[in-house]
Structures are given as C-alpha cells and as structure tokens.
Design a protein around this motif. Structure first.
Motif, PDB file in Angstrom:
ATOM      1  N   GLY B 129      -9.631  13.224  -0.129  1.00  0.00           N
ATOM      2  CA  GLY B 129      -8.751  12.279  -0.823  1.00  0.00           C
ATOM      3  C   GLY B 129      -8.935  10.842  -0.334  1.00  0.00           C
ATOM      4  N   PRO B 130      -8.687  10.584   0.959  1.00  0.00           N
ATOM      5  CA  PRO B 130      -8.841   9.205   1.446  1.00  0.00           C
ATOM      6  C   PRO B 130     -10.253   8.646   1.240  1.00  0.00           C
ATOM      7  N   ALA B 131     -11.280   9.477   1.413  1.00  0.00           N
ATOM      8  CA  ALA B 131     -12.654   8.996   1.233  1.00  0.00           C
ATOM      9  C   ALA B 131     -12.904   8.655  -0.234  1.00  0.00           C
ATOM     10  N   LEU B 132     -12.378   9.467  -1.111  1.00  0.00           N
ATOM     11  CA  LEU B 132     -12.529   9.238  -2.553  1.00  0.00           C
ATOM     12  C   LEU B 132     -11.900   7.900  -2.947  1.00  0.00           C
ATOM     13  N   ALA B 133     -10.708   7.628  -2.420  1.00  0.00           N
ATOM     14  CA  ALA B 133     -10.037   6.358  -2.717  1.00  0.00           C
ATOM     15  C   ALA B 133     -10.890   5.189  -2.240  1.00  0.00           C
ATOM     16  N   GLU B 134     -11.473   5.350  -1.066  1.00  0.00           N
ATOM     17  CA  GLU B 134     -12.310   4.297  -0.495  1.00  0.00           C
ATOM     18  C   GLU B 134     -13.538   4.069  -1.376  1.00  0.00           C
ATOM     19  N   ILE B 135     -14.163   5.151  -1.816  1.00  0.00           N
ATOM     20  CA  ILE B 135     -15.358   5.023  -2.652  1.00  0.00           C
ATOM     21  C   ILE B 135     -15.014   4.381  -3.998  1.00  0.00           C
ATOM     22  N   LEU B 136     -13.873   4.758  -4.562  1.00  0.00           N
ATOM     23  CA  LEU B 136     -13.458   4.199  -5.854  1.00  0.00           C
ATOM     24  C   LEU B 136     -12.826   2.816  -5.706  1.00  0.00           C
ATOM     25  N   ASN B 137     -12.637   2.411  -4.458  1.00  0.00           N
ATOM     26  CA  ASN B 137     -12.005   1.120  -4.168  1.00  0.00           C
ATOM     27  C   ASN B 137     -10.618   0.993  -4.797  1.00  0.00           C
ATOM     28  N   ILE B 138      -9.810   2.046  -4.605  1.00  0.00           N
ATOM     29  CA  ILE B 138      -8.417   1.987  -5.050  1.00  0.00           C
ATOM     30  C   ILE B 138      -7.531   2.287  -3.839  1.00  0.00           C
ATOM     31  N   PRO B 139      -6.279   1.843  -3.849  1.00  0.00           N
ATOM     32  CA  PRO B 139      -5.403   2.146  -2.719  1.00  0.00           C
ATOM     33  C   PRO B 139      -5.042   3.633  -2.693  1.00  0.00           C
ATOM     34  N   SER B 140      -4.710   4.124  -1.512  1.00  0.00           N
ATOM     35  CA  SER B 140      -4.266   5.509  -1.438  1.00  0.00           C
ATOM     36  C   SER B 140      -3.116   5.630  -0.451  1.00  0.00           C
ATOM     37  N   VAL B 141      -2.292   6.607  -0.682  1.00  0.00           N
ATOM     38  CA  VAL B 141      -1.170   6.886   0.201  1.00  0.00           C
ATOM     39  C   VAL B 141      -1.256   8.359   0.574  1.00  0.00           C
ATOM     40  N   SER B 142      -1.238   8.654   1.880  1.00  0.00           N
ATOM     41  CA  SER B 142      -1.420  10.026   2.349  1.00  0.00           C
ATOM     42  C   SER B 142      -0.092  10.732   2.559  1.00  0.00           C
ATOM     43  N   SER B 143      -0.137  12.047   2.361  1.00  0.00           N
ATOM     44  CA  SER B 143       0.957  12.910   2.788  1.00  0.00           C
ATOM     45  C   SER B 143       2.292  12.554   2.133  1.00  0.00           C
ATOM     46  N   ILE B 144       2.293  12.410   0.814  1.00  0.00           N
ATOM     47  CA  ILE B 144       3.535  11.952   0.180  1.00  0.00           C
ATOM     48  C   ILE B 144       4.501  13.096  -0.118  1.00  0.00           C
ATOM     49  N   LEU B 145       5.793  12.757  -0.072  1.00  0.00           N
ATOM     50  CA  LEU B 145       6.867  13.716  -0.331  1.00  0.00           C
ATOM     51  C   LEU B 145       7.650  13.348  -1.578  1.00  0.00           C
ATOM     52  N   LYS B 146       7.341  12.174  -2.145  1.00  0.00           N
ATOM     53  CA  LYS B 146       8.065  11.731  -3.325  1.00  0.00           C
ATOM     54  C   LYS B 146       7.238  10.658  -4.013  1.00  0.00           C
ATOM     55  N   LEU B 147       7.246  10.681  -5.350  1.00  0.00           N
ATOM     56  CA  LEU B 147       6.470   9.687  -6.086  1.00  0.00           C
ATOM     57  C   LEU B 147       7.256   9.256  -7.309  1.00  0.00           C
ATOM     58  N   GLU B 148       7.422   7.948  -7.459  1.00  0.00           N
ATOM     59  CA  GLU B 148       8.091   7.424  -8.651  1.00  0.00           C
ATOM     60  C   GLU B 148       7.236   6.337  -9.281  1.00  0.00           C
TER      61      GLU B 148
END
Ligand SMILES: Cc1cc2nc3c(=O)[nH]c(=O)nc-3n(C[C@H](O)[C@H](O)[C@H](O)COP(=O)(O)OP(=O)(O)OC[C@H]3O[C@@H](n4cnc5c(N)ncnc54)[C@H](O)[C@@H]3O)c2cc1C
Ligand SMILES: Nc1ncnc2c1ncn2[C@@H]1O[C@H](COP(=O)(O)O)[C@@H](O)[C@H]1O
Lengths: 321, 263
Positions: B129-148
């Motif tokens: 996941g984190p590597a994919l975000a880096e390759i795509l040059n998009i932000p990423s947030v790890s280990s989330i418990l809630k998303l809005e």
C-alpha cells in the motif's frame, strides 16, 4: 558501510524501540566495522540529542524544524532524503512502530531500495547479512537477504533486541539544514486523541489478557487489578473484542497486536492459532483455563487448570503478600 | 467516485503450514486459500463509500489462477468489477515489484480512492500500500479506523491508529488508505449477489496490457530474496500447577519470582 538509525521520540523522550534498534545497529556495525549514525527529526531536539549521545552512536544528525514537530511521511521524507543521498548509508534501521511502518516502506519506495519490516534477528555469514522475521502469523520464520541499490531499510520488531547499553564515547552532533516547502505536505493533522499511555501493548513488559471465558466487560476490571499489581497492561482475545468487552486496540493476535512481553497471562483464552500468532514469542506464558485440553496449555510455561473467577482473585491475593 | 480495493489471497490463518523440500517456500498441497482478512475490510469500506457517495467499486488482485476465487467472492459482496492481474512473469515479485505492477493496473483503471489492507497476513510486509502510493505520487494514510469523504468528494478525513491513540488527518483525493481491523464489519454475500457474481466476467490484465517489461519485475528484479523458511523454536514443555487454587497460585507466584524471574 555506515548504519543509520532514524530515532523515534515521544513527549521529549527517545523511545525504547529506538534504543532496541540501536542495539541491532551496534551489532551490525561491530560485524561490518562501519560507523553508526542516528538522525533525529523534530523540533527543539537538543535534549534528545543528549539522550542519544552516550548510546554507542558516532554521529547524530539533527533535522530541526517546526514543520517536523509532528510526524507526517511527506515532511519526514522531504527532510531526510537529501541527507541520505549525501551520506549514502548502506542500512537504515527504525523501530517497527506505527511511525516506522508508515515511513519506512514509503522511504524505501522513494529511494527504490529494499525494505524489510518486523525483523527480529540479524546474522552475518561471510559478507552477507541475513535478516529473520516471522511470517504466516508467526507459524514460520523467514530468513532473507537484500540486494540492489542502498540504503536497505529495515524496521526492528519491538522487544526483539535488548535496549542498547550506555557507551563511553559521546556522539558528535551536527545540525542539518532542513528545506521543506509547506505546500508539499499533503496530509494535514487535525487532531489527536490519546487512548493509552506510552506504546501500550506492543512495548509492555507484562500483559494480562482475557478471552471469551471472561464472560462480560465488567469482569475485565479484575484483570485490570492484576495488571496494576504487576505493572502490566490488559489485552484481549479476538472473541472478547468481537463481543465488545474490550476495544480493538487491545486485541492480541493475527489481526491485532503482535506482542512479546516478559510475561503473558492468558485468562479464559483457548489458544486459537490466530491468537497465538500475536503472543507465542512471549518470554514466559501463563495460562488459566478450566479446560485441561485447551491448546493454550501446549505453549504455556505454567498452567493452572481451573475457574478463572476463583484463580485470578486468589492470584491477586497471593501477589499482595 | 472510482474506488479500487486491492485484495490478496493468502493461506487460511488457522491451518498449520509445512515447509517444502526446497526449504524456501511452503508446501502448497492441501492449502485452503482465503482473502487476506484486512482486505475484506478494504472491500467492505469501498462498498460503504460507494453507498454514500456513488461511483463504482473495482477489486484488483494479482496472483495465479486460484486468485479468481477471492475476486469472485468480493463481487458477491457487491463489488462492481473484478480485475485479475496475472502473468507468469510476475511470479517471484517482491513487495516493491508487486506495488509497481499494481500501480500500472491502477493507472489504467483510474481511481479516486485506493483501499489496501494494513498488511498481508502471509508475508506481513505492510509494504504494498504505502509503496504503491509513493509510486503513484498520491498521499496515503496507514492503518485507518474511520474514513469520511466530503460532500464535494475532494477531501478525505481519516482516523488512523498510532501507538498511543488515534490521529485525525485530512488529505485531498485521489489518495490511498490502508485499513486496520475495527474499521467495519464485512458483510456476508447475499444469495442474489453470489448468483450475479458467478456470471460476471473477470477482466484479466497481463504484462502486455500493463506495459511492463520483464526486467522490472519478477524474481530477477527483486531487491529482497527469501533464502530460507524455518519453524519457530519449540517452546519447552510447561508445568501444570496442581492442587487447589490457593496452592496452585502460591506456586505460580513462587515460580514467576524465582524460576522465570519475570516479576
Ligand atoms: C481471519 C481471522 C483472524 C483472527 N484474528 C484473531 C486475533 O487477532 N486475535 C484473536 O485472539 N483471535 C483472532 N481470531 C479468532 C480466533 O480464531 C478465535 O476465535 C479466538 O481467538 C477465540 O478467543 P477465545 O480464546 O477468547 O475464545 P474461545 O476459543 O471461546 O475460548 C474461551 C476459553 O475460555 C475457557 N473458559 C471459559 N470459562 C472459563 C472460566 N470460568 N475459567 C477458566 N476458563 C474458562 C474455555 O475453556 C475456553 O478455552 C481470528 C479469526 C479469524 C478467522
Ligand atoms: N498480490 C496482490 N494483489 C493485490 N493486492 C495486494 C497484493 N499483495 C498485496 N496487496 C495489497 O497490499 C496490502 C499489503 O500487503 P503486504 O505489503 O504484502 O503486507 C494487502 O493487504 C493488499 O491490500
């Protein structure tokens, strides 16, 4: 062939995980003859540098900026990438914590270099370094080597190494220029809610866990009392968390926390493989269960077959003596 | 909203595993394969976002033929499309190469949100996941418990697990999130869902379709090499403490203090 540590700190203190990563780093430096350096990122770092100075590190690089006062991967990478490119360490170690497990894979992807998470032992044969780590929910151990561009980036599993011992020599500290453009920071931290003191379960020395046998949330207070006497924290099985008796953050196991305390006391936990995945490397395991055939007894150092509602209060009493 | 959920097939988490004769892989006979538990949360979260904000959910998995099973079971949960990333030259890819391959698939499919599991429970890297975000040059947030997601679908507010508690962060979309246990309760597939999924065509993307050359990926390009698998050291046989509760706990305290020396 220098080894670097990216030091983690919380509330103005270098974390235990960092001191353990330094131990791993000292081990490798001793084998390779390379220097050991540490980078500290944050704001107002002088006291932290003093704390790290006598831990066997040769050089400390301080990246001091208000933009680093809170961790975001964008700011940390922007801060450290130029320094890494300048000094070209061959290995970077950091603790396998929430921070490390977020930063390390992104940094490795940015640098296009090898990444290993959760390493718990390091050996050298000839000129090759072998890293071991648990896989398949601790059912097997894998041993790996890295190749290609450097630095290789490794996170160290909490409690796999002893904390580093004090060293005679003091480190040389250097302040580094930090160039981070605020507009490049893509994550905005909006708030923080503390739910536990310190790193909680993962770094605890003593854990008292309860499972389905606890019967309800109220009974976990009894484990809280036992934990208090022993200076430990309370954990839970997946079943106890699913029942809503304990928060998810307390779950030990495959989909919960992986822990390695000195003492793990399992109360009313059967010992399903998914639970063992999280605690089977504990130094000493105690099982309290009324079923003599419960699988948890197979890995327990000490077992008491009996009703936990009788055994736990009695244990509390005996410990008070 | 174009939502991608990345899923991996892993051996069932309750069975014991054997090391094969080569010594650097498991014995693949008799293994029951399941979706990585964290990835099931990713699929559920993707469906949840779609239900609130519209759009479509595409599940993407890289792996051999058998991987189609978890793609189908995710379609049965309600995913709109299934994509199977599959090519013999992908074999032996390390997590970085896997992220590289998946990045090409993501770019081809288009996305506003990518959801991954926190980690795969087989290799446990927590890297893809984190590597994919880096390759795509998009932000990423790890280990989330809630998303809005905001009404205008431009901003995501996530709550993520950190060592001492919870951290609330905001990012602009497109972004990647890795999900932690506790974020939701995955739904069961409905019978009509299962029937519909059976008929759905799974799109296959191979190296040609993704424009990947063999020297970027696979065993040769791997930065990490698995040299050996072993069984964890056996724990020494334990003691069952006999007698009534008083005697047994008294003995336990004594052993913890004087034999194990842990209290
Ligand atoms: C994909 C997946 C991931 C999972 N991840 C995890 C995970 O991370 N962590 C985890 O723990 N589980 C996990 N599980 C669940 C796991 O399979 C087990 O269901 C769970 O660990 C069982 O919890 P338990 O031992 O508390 O309950 P049970 O298995 O029901 O055991 C309860 C035990 O309590 C004993 N008992 C009852 N009453 C008393 C009493 N009065 N005194 C003494 N003993 C008593 C019983 O003898 C029994 O042994 C996962 C499962 C799956 C499928
Ligand atoms: N082969 C794969 N196909 C699709 N997604 C994957 C694959 N491998 C890993 N992932 C995703 O990346 C996450 C982390 O995997 P890992 O880095 O292997 O621990 C998983 O939970 C999945 O969401």
């Amino acid at each position: 062939m220098s080894v670097w540590i990216i030091a983690e700190h919380k509330a103005g203190i270098i974390t235990d995980g960092t001191l353990e990563a330094i131990s791993a780093g000292r081990l490798i430096s001793a084998l390779t003859g390379g220097k050991l350096s540490a980078a500290i990122l944050g704001n107002n770092l002088d006291a932290l540098a003093d704390m790290l100075s006598g831990t066997g590190i040769n050089d400390i690089y301080l990246l001091d900026s208000p933009l680093l006062s809170q961790y975001t991967s964008d700011a940390y990478i922007a801060g450290i990438e130029p320094l890494i490119k300048l000094h070209k360490p061959f290995l970077i170690l950091m603790p396998s914590t929430c921070l490390g497990r977020d930063l390390a894979p992104k940094l490795a992807a940015r640098l296009k270099t090898a990444y290993l998470s959760d390493v718990n032992s390091i050996e050298m044969t000839g000129s090759e370094i072998f890293f071991s780590r648990p896989v398949y929910g601790s059912r097997l151990v894998s041993t790996l080597t890295c190749s290609g561009e450097r630095p290789w980036i490794v996170t160290i599993r909490p409690r796999a190494f002893e904390k580093t011992e004090a060293a005679q020599k003091k480190a040389k500290t250097e302040n580094q220029p930090v160039h981070i453009s605020p507009s490049s920071l893509r994550t905005v931290i909006k708030g923080f809610e503390q739910t536990q003191k310190g790193a909680g379960l993962t770094e605890a020395d003593i854990i008292i866990s309860g499972g389905r046998g606890m019967k309800d949330a109220e009974n976990f207070k009894m484990l809280g009392r036992l934990a208090k006497i022993l200076g430990g924290v309370v954990g839970a099985s997946g079943a106890a968390v699913d029942a809503g008796w304990m928060p998810h953050s307390a779950q030990v196991g495959q989909t919960g926390k992986v822990v390695s305390p000195k003492l793990y006391i399992a109360c009313g936990i059967s010992g399903a493989p998914q639970h063992l995945a999280g605690m089977s490397t504990s130094k000493c395991i105690v099982a309290i269960n009324k079923d003599p055939d419960a699988p948890i007894f197979k890995i327990a150092d000490y077992g008491i077959v009996g009703d936990l509602f009788e055994v736990v209060p009695m244990l509390i009493e005996q410990l008070k003596k | 909203m174009n939502i991608l959920a990345l899923i991996k097939q892993v051996p069932d988490t309750s069975i014991s595993l054997k090391i094969n004769a080569g010594g650097a892989d498991i014995e693949y006979r008799d293994i029951l394969w399941v979706i990585n538990p964290y990835d099931e949360y990713a699929v559920e979260e993707a469906l949840h976002i779609k239900e609130r904000h519209g759009g479509s959910v595409t599940v993407v998995s890289m792996g051999p033929d058998r991987t189609a099973d978890i793609i189908r079971s995710s379609l049965a949960m309600g995913a709109d499309e299934g994509v199977h990333v599959k090519d013999a030259i992908f074999n032996g890819s390390d997590a970085y190469s896997t992220a590289l391959i998946l990045s090409k698939a993501a770019a081809l499919l288009g996305f506003d949100i990518i959801l991954c599991g926190k980690q795969a429970v087989d290799d446990g890297w927590g890297q893809v996941g984190p590597a994919l975000a880096e390759i795509l040059n998009i932000p990423s947030v790890s280990s989330i418990l809630k998303l809005e997601i905001s009404e205008d679908k431009k901003i995501a507010a996530a709550t993520r697990e950190v060592d001492e508690g919870l951290e609330m962060v905001e990012v602009s979309l497109p972004a990647l999130f890795t999900v932690q246990q506790g974020i939701n309760k995955p739904r069961y597939a409905s019978l009509p869902g299962i029937m519909k999924a059976k008929k759905k065509e799974i799109r296959i993307l191979d190296a040609g379709a993704l424009g990947i050359s063999p020297n970027e990926i696979g065993r040769e390009a791997s930065r990490v090499e698995l040299r050996k698998l072993s069984y964890p050291p056996e724990r020494k046989k334990g003691k069952i403490l006999q007698g009534d509760s008083k005697t047994a706990t008294g003995e336990l305290v004594n052993l913890l203090r004087n034999e194990a020396k842990v209290i």
